[in-house]
Design an enzyme around this catalytic site. Structure first.
Site, PDB file in Angstrom:
ATOM      1  N   GLY A  36       0.831  -1.193   0.000  1.00 18.46           N
ATOM      2  CA  GLY A  36       0.000   0.000   0.000  1.00 18.46           C
ATOM      3  C   GLY A  36       0.864   1.240   0.000  1.00 18.46           C
ATOM      4  O   GLY A  36       2.051   1.185   0.330  1.00 18.46           O
ATOM      5  N   CYS A  75       5.315  -6.204   1.636  1.00 10.90           N
ATOM      6  CA  CYS A  75       5.651  -4.770   1.694  1.00 10.90           C
ATOM      7  C   CYS A  75       4.921  -4.110   2.872  1.00 10.90           C
ATOM      8  O   CYS A  75       5.257  -4.371   4.018  1.00 10.90           O
ATOM      9  CB  CYS A  75       5.349  -4.112   0.355  1.00 10.90           C
ATOM     10  SG  CYS A  75       6.169  -2.500   0.140  1.00 10.90           S
ATOM     11  N   TYR A  76       3.915  -3.280   2.615  1.00 10.53           N
ATOM     12  CA  TYR A  76       3.163  -2.666   3.712  1.00 10.53           C
ATOM     13  C   TYR A  76       2.594  -3.736   4.639  1.00 10.53           C
ATOM     14  O   TYR A  76       2.584  -3.574   5.866  1.00 10.53           O
ATOM     15  CB  TYR A  76       2.037  -1.806   3.149  1.00 10.53           C
ATOM     16  CG  TYR A  76       1.214  -1.069   4.185  1.00 10.53           C
ATOM     17  CD1 TYR A  76       1.528   0.230   4.554  1.00 10.53           C
ATOM     18  CD2 TYR A  76       0.119  -1.682   4.798  1.00 10.53           C
ATOM     19  CE1 TYR A  76       0.786   0.909   5.504  1.00 10.53           C
ATOM     20  CE2 TYR A  76      -0.634  -1.020   5.755  1.00 10.53           C
ATOM     21  CZ  TYR A  76      -0.299   0.284   6.107  1.00 10.53           C
ATOM     22  OH  TYR A  76      -1.049   0.945   7.063  1.00 10.53           O
ATOM     23  N   LYS A  82      -6.956  -9.639 -17.946  1.00  7.11           N
ATOM     24  CA  LYS A  82      -7.229  -9.958 -19.343  1.00  7.11           C
ATOM     25  C   LYS A  82      -7.084 -11.452 -19.632  1.00  7.11           C
ATOM     26  O   LYS A  82      -7.910 -12.041 -20.326  1.00  7.11           O
ATOM     27  CB  LYS A  82      -6.290  -9.164 -20.240  1.00  7.11           C
ATOM     28  CG  LYS A  82      -6.505  -9.378 -21.726  1.00  7.11           C
ATOM     29  CD  LYS A  82      -7.798  -8.750 -22.216  1.00  7.11           C
ATOM     30  CE  LYS A  82      -7.704  -7.257 -22.229  1.00  7.11           C
ATOM     31  NZ  LYS A  82      -8.896  -6.611 -22.820  1.00  7.11           N
ATOM     32  N   GLU A 136       4.533 -10.762  -6.462  1.00  2.69           N
ATOM     33  CA  GLU A 136       3.402 -10.857  -7.383  1.00  2.69           C
ATOM     34  C   GLU A 136       3.726 -10.345  -8.779  1.00  2.69           C
ATOM     35  O   GLU A 136       3.007 -10.661  -9.733  1.00  2.69           O
ATOM     36  CB  GLU A 136       2.184 -10.106  -6.822  1.00  2.69           C
ATOM     37  CG  GLU A 136       2.297  -8.600  -6.755  1.00  2.69           C
ATOM     38  CD  GLU A 136       2.901  -8.086  -5.465  1.00  2.69           C
ATOM     39  OE1 GLU A 136       2.619  -6.926  -5.096  1.00  2.69           O
ATOM     40  OE2 GLU A 136       3.678  -8.828  -4.827  1.00  2.69           O
ATOM     41  N   ASP A 194     -13.372  -8.049 -23.812  1.00  4.19           N
ATOM     42  CA  ASP A 194     -13.952  -7.753 -22.496  1.00  4.19           C
ATOM     43  C   ASP A 194     -15.466  -7.626 -22.557  1.00  4.19           C
ATOM     44  O   ASP A 194     -16.197  -8.312 -21.833  1.00  4.19           O
ATOM     45  CB  ASP A 194     -13.343  -6.471 -21.927  1.00  4.19           C
ATOM     46  CG  ASP A 194     -11.835  -6.513 -21.877  1.00  4.19           C
ATOM     47  OD1 ASP A 194     -11.285  -7.618 -21.841  1.00  4.19           O
ATOM     48  OD2 ASP A 194     -11.211  -5.442 -21.893  1.00  4.19           O
ATOM     49  N   HIS A 250       8.184  -7.606  -3.794  1.00  2.00           N
ATOM     50  CA  HIS A 250       6.887  -7.894  -4.397  1.00  2.00           C
ATOM     51  C   HIS A 250       6.965  -9.176  -5.235  1.00  2.00           C
ATOM     52  O   HIS A 250       7.347  -9.133  -6.405  1.00  2.00           O
ATOM     53  CB  HIS A 250       6.424  -6.720  -5.264  1.00  2.00           C
ATOM     54  CG  HIS A 250       6.012  -5.525  -4.460  1.00  2.00           C
ATOM     55  ND1 HIS A 250       4.723  -5.338  -4.022  1.00  2.00           N
ATOM     56  CD2 HIS A 250       6.736  -4.493  -3.979  1.00  2.00           C
ATOM     57  CE1 HIS A 250       4.664  -4.215  -3.319  1.00  2.00           C
ATOM     58  NE2 HIS A 250       5.869  -3.686  -3.274  1.00  2.00           N
TER      59      HIS A 250
END
Length: 516
Positions: A55, A82-83, A370, A171, A228, A169
């Site tokens: 964050g 992280c945060y 996506k 991710e 989409d 991170h």
């Protein structure tokens, strides 16, 4: 829902949905929840683990987001990122301060522990850091698992609680060992089985639509013909049947032959109730002289809704407006679950919606990336040419013409974009590229054509090819130079108004995929 789930607590991270996506990639169900979630709600979700996201705030700052209840007392395996790591360490007796040397970008990580979280991760690995604060003191109940040159506690574990933390991170794709770290946490720490499939999620979406819409209400769907809105339309049609009307707004900002393709595809292939509205004059008049990209998006969003309102008056019982909004649109607009995300840019179908919309908004894809949308589309039986079509922005060519729009500049870019896609397909590169397009720059550039100097009426075209798995991060494509040469030659020779072509070699982050 009885499916065992990993709950991702959102503290406003730009990449929070990326965390949930990494979990789903391992065939484990994930849900994003706010920090206000209670212990009872955690149990109701059948949570088998928690992930505390990053964050933008500092944990020691007044008003910084916290957990409403001490979820660390539940005994669930928890991973702080992280945060999330800083908050967990602070709650468990550690101290967080501003770092002496901030870390942004790729950093070398040294792993010095055999603990399950960092198992099978090379002792020296590259990770992605993005932080200005640091855990500078741990309580005696923690052990260090990994460090960097500027961060002594880059990965930690509590000795008696199932709490783990990483300052980097895992991710993002910039952390090559990130997938392994998630596998370690999910399977070795949380005991997940990895038996959740996208088909389960598809059925959940359909059931959610049915419950929300009810047995009588009518839905209108903003259909563009891209993957989409197409997947959204098919899901809603599966849920409510003939109570769906698809409205295609031709805003004058489309590529060549786009409107005709949409009409033929959805009337003939899907047999849906499709209504085409030619509002090109209206949009172009409103955009005349506008150069600010955020203002362009707001105007397009407002006009989009106004056209829908007018068309909806002709359809009885309309209560819902459906859109193909994806999570990258939502998170880049600052609309995170936790409410603390920093806004990057407004999206025409997120930031541009006025408060007096007049419809209930239905966005069945707003929690998906996506690639997940494409898997849902395949599961629903959509044709390959629609499922794997390159994305096209909702504001259309308005955000690919830098500066003011004119009909002449639209015609120039349409022609150049046609050439780009023709050559990409002919060379067999289309399925290898996630998104390929041209951008028209408001730069006059000197050239020589037919032994004459050209300048005043000539512009620069930028070619953008990116590869990405999730559209939250992306890299430029190392494409065949011969392909670029053919594109450049054809554009300069065939498109009046362009005498120079450049290739964009920027990554996301720090750049975005679109130029505006």
């Amino acid at each position: 829902m009885t499916t065992p789930s990993i709950l991702v607590v959102d503290f406003g991270a730009q990449y929070v949905q990326l965390i949930a996506r990494r979990v789903r990639e391992q065939h484990v169900h994930s849900i994003i929840v706010p920090p206000t979630i209670t212990a009872a709600e955690v149990r109701a979700h059948h949570a088998v683990g928690l992930i505390l996201s990053g964050g933008p705030a500092s944990v020691y700052a007044p008003g910084a987001p916290k957990l409403t209840e001490n979820l660390l007392d539940l005994g669930l395996p928890t991973l702080g990122i992280c945060y999330g790591m800083q908050l967990g360490c602070q709650m468990l007796g550690g101290r967080v301060n501003a770092a002496t040397a901030r870390e942004f970008g790729r950093t070398r990580l040294t792993v010095n522990s055999p603990e399950p979280l960092v198992a099978h991760i090379p002792p020296n690995s590259i990770v992605w850091m993005s932080h200005g604060d640091i855990v500078d003191r741990l309580s005696d109940d923690f052990v260090e698992l990994a460090r960097t040159d500027n961060c002594p506690f880059a990965a930690v574990k509590h000795k008696t609680r199932p709490f783990y933390g990483v300052q980097f991170h895992p991710e993002v794709t910039h952390t090559p060992c990130g997938a392994q770290l998630f596998r370690n946490f999910l399977f070795d720490v949380c005991g997940c089985k990895g038996d959740w499939q996208v088909g389960h999620f598809t059925q959940d979406i359909i059931e959610t639509i049915r419950r929300r819409v009810g047995p009588k209400a009518h839905v209108i769907c903003g259909l563009s013909g891209g993957v989409d809105s197409s997947v959204a339309a098919v899901l809603i049609h599966k849920a409510v049947g003939e109570r769906l009307t698809c409205i295609f707004v031709d805003n004058g900002l489309l590529r060549n032959r786009e409107a005709e393709l949409v009409e033929s595809t959805f009337r003939e292939h899907f047999h849906m109730d499709l209504r085409r509205v030619d509002a090109s004059d209206r949009f172009l008049q409103k955009l005349e002289g506008v150069t600010d990209p955020q203002q362009k998006r707001l105007i397009i969003g407002h006009e989009f809704v106004e056209v829908f309102k007018r068309e909806a008056e002709l359809i009885p019982g309309v209560e819902f407006l459906a859109q193909g909004t994806l999570y990258p649109d939502v998170i880049e607009s600052g609309k995170s679950v936790g409410g603390h995300a920093a806004g990057i840019k407004l999206h025409h179908n997120v930031g541009g919606l006025p408060a007096d919309l007049g419809f209930k908004l239905l966005e069945p894809l707003r929690d998906l990336f996506k690639d997940e949308v494409r898997r849902v589309g395949e599961h629903m039986g959509l044709p390959e040419e629609i499922v794997w079509r390159h994305p096209f922005p909702g504001p259309g060519l308005a955000v690919r013409i830098i500066g003011a729009l004119t009909r002449a500049r639209l015609a120039i870019l349409r022609h150049a974009d046609d050439i780009i896609l023709e050559e990409v397909r002919a060379a067999g590169w289309y399925p290898k590229i996630s998104q390929a397009f041209g951008v028209l720059l408001p730069i006059s550039t000197v050239g020589v054509m037919g032994d004459e100097r050209t300048y005043a009426d000539q512009n620069v075209a930028a070619v953008r090819f990116v590869e990405t798995a999730d559209f939250m991060t992306a890299d430029w494509v190392r494409v065949d130079h011969e392909l670029l040469a053919r594109i450049s030659t054809r554009i300069i020779n065939e498109v009046r108004g362009i005498n120079r072509v450049v290739y964009d070699i920027s990554t996301k982050p720090p750049s975005t995929i679109e130029w505006e």
